[in-house]
Each structure stands twice: as C-alpha cells, then as structure tokens.
Write a protein that holds these residues in place. Structure first.
Motif, PDB file in Angstrom:
ATOM      1  N   LEU A  74       0.857  -1.184   0.000  1.00  0.00           N
ATOM      2  CA  LEU A  74       0.000   0.000   0.000  1.00  0.00           C
ATOM      3  C   LEU A  74       0.895   1.235   0.000  1.00  0.00           C
ATOM      4  N   ALA A  75       1.008   1.885  -1.143  1.00  0.00           N
ATOM      5  CA  ALA A  75       1.969   2.986  -1.287  1.00  0.00           C
ATOM      6  C   ALA A  75       1.394   4.163  -2.060  1.00  0.00           C
ATOM      7  N   GLU A  76       0.092   4.363  -1.990  1.00  0.00           N
ATOM      8  CA  GLU A  76      -0.538   5.460  -2.719  1.00  0.00           C
ATOM      9  C   GLU A  76       0.074   6.807  -2.354  1.00  0.00           C
ATOM     10  N   HIS A  77       0.530   6.951  -1.121  1.00  0.00           N
ATOM     11  CA  HIS A  77       1.090   8.223  -0.658  1.00  0.00           C
ATOM     12  C   HIS A  77       2.414   8.572  -1.350  1.00  0.00           C
ATOM     13  N   HIS A  78       3.021   7.613  -2.037  1.00  0.00           N
ATOM     14  CA  HIS A  78       4.266   7.877  -2.762  1.00  0.00           C
ATOM     15  C   HIS A  78       4.075   8.026  -4.275  1.00  0.00           C
ATOM     16  N   VAL A  79       2.882   7.779  -4.769  1.00  0.00           N
ATOM     17  CA  VAL A  79       2.645   7.713  -6.210  1.00  0.00           C
ATOM     18  C   VAL A  79       2.993   9.020  -6.922  1.00  0.00           C
TER      19      VAL A  79
END
Length: 254
Positions: A74-79
């Motif tokens: 879960l890495a949406e904050h880095h996209v």
C-alpha cells in the motif's frame, strides 16, 4: 550453513521442513520512491535481508524458512513522485490470503508476516484478525523495525533520529551495508528533508490522507547524508537479533 530461503530449496526439502514444524517468515514490502539517492526496491531488499539474517540466527535452534518477498504493498502516498506500485486494500487482502493459504497447503502451520514498509502497518494490524479467521490458522504479523526496545537500540547507532523513517539515515545506512550498488552517491547531497516524526507519518491521532509530497518535497524524511555502511550493519543486526530472540522463545505462538 543451513539453507533458509524457500526458493533455494527443492519441494522435497520444503516438505521435510513442514514435517519438522518450521516457522515460515513471509516478508512483505513495497516498490516505491525513496528520494533522489535510493533505488525503488529499498523496502523489498531490506525486508528480505532482515528476514534472512533473522532466519540464520533462528535456524541454530529450530527449523525456519523465508518465503519470497512480496514486493508491492500500500503505497498510494508515494505515487506522486513516480516509480511506485500500489495496491488497493482489497487486493492486498486477497494477495496475502492466497499466499498464506499456499504456505498452509504446503504443510506449514506457523506463519509470521514480516513487514518492512510503513504504509502496510495499518492494513496488517487489521488483516491479522481477518487472515486468522478466514484461514483457520494462527497467522501473525510484525514490522521489522518496531519490536520492543528497537527504538533505543537503533538510537545508539543514529545521529539525528531514533528509529527508521523514510529514505533516511537509517534506511540509507542499511542499503550501504547490503545493497550499496543501489545507492546513488552523487545524489546524497540532496538526500534530506523534514525530520518529522515516525508517529505522525504512520498513524496520526487525527487522520487525513496526504501525499508524501506534502510532507517532504525531496521524498526523504530525515537526513540521509549522515548514513554509513557501518551504521547499517549494526541496524540490520539489531533488527534480526530482536526478532530472532522472540521466535526462538516460541513467540508469538507459545
């Protein structure tokens, strides 16, 4: 040296490990931006390295196997920075359920999901219950750098922070120790950002989703310019020793 890596063993050897009631470590990580100086595979590389070091200690006392690293999370904050893969929570849940189910079908009974990515923490805290209920097995979870006393042990080796943040002194040091070819030395001068706090970045008391770009324009939380390979070796050893001690003692199933 006893082999501990799942994908370096034959099926027959793994069947025997299951008969011997081996623990299976399932490393879960992410592929995402890590500032201007680190490759996107940091969490995957360090998670696998931490589990392998842990298993080599545990193997002196009891059977243990390290499954292949799950390289996305879960890495949406880095996209917004690019170079990042991210799953939805529902997909992540299904993926872990199927992987753990395969490990159980192979005859193993004790699975510890070992996380090395901050964005997975909240999901794993919830999924620990769901996976155990759905699969009827005592599946446990932990984050590699969060065991009791770890912060104090890490602080002894670090100059500007007490624990692991993101693309920081700690992560960069560990990469220099084990994957130096993935560190861009010529970009280290740019590898710093707000110090922030571990708690605020992962689990704020009043929660609103934010892109990591709002926290740090460089993609770094902390100051990687203070990193060294010697620090990284100590940090990796501390993480492995703390987790191995728990497993040798029979935790968390005992």
């Amino acid at each position: 040296m006893t082999e501990v890596l799942w994908n370096r063993m034959t099926a027959e050897e793994l069947r025997q490990k299951a008969v011997d009631d081996a623990i299976v470590l399932l490393p879960v990580a992410s592929t995402e931006q890590h500032g201007p100086h680190l490759a996107t595979g940091v969490d995957t590389f360090l998670g696998g390295e931490g589990c392998q070091r842990t298993a080599k200690i545990v193997a002196r006392n009891r059977p243990i196997v390290v499954a292949p690293v799950v390289w996305m999370g879960l890495a949406e904050h880095h996209v917004a920075f690019g170079g990042t893969f991210s799953l939805s929570l529902s997909t992540y849940h299904c993926l872990l359920k199927e992987l753990c189910g395969s490990i159980l079908q192979a005859g193993f009974k004790k699975i510890l999901i070992v996380n090395s990515h901050g964005g997975n923490v909240a999901a794993l805290n919830t999924l620990t219950t769901d996976l155990a209920r759905e699969l009827g097995a005592p599946i446990a979870t932990t984050t590699l750098y969060s065991l009791p006393h770890a912060s104090g042990a890490y602080a002894e080796s670090l100059e500007d922070q007490k624990t692991v943040r993101h693309a920081c002194e700690a992560e960069t040091s560990m990469m220099l120790a084990s994957f130096a070819d993935c560190v861009r030395g010529d970009r280290m001068v740019e590898a710093f950002g707000p110090m922030g706090t571990h708690e605020v970045s992962l689990a704020p008391p009043l929660n609103l989703w934010r892109s990591f770009k709002e926290l740090t324009p460089s993609g770094v939380l902390g100051d990687a310019r203070k990193a060294s390979a010697a620090k990284g070796e100590r940090l990796l050893d501390v993480a492995a020793e703390l987790l191995a001690a728990k497993l040798v003692a029979g935790e968390p199933w005992g």
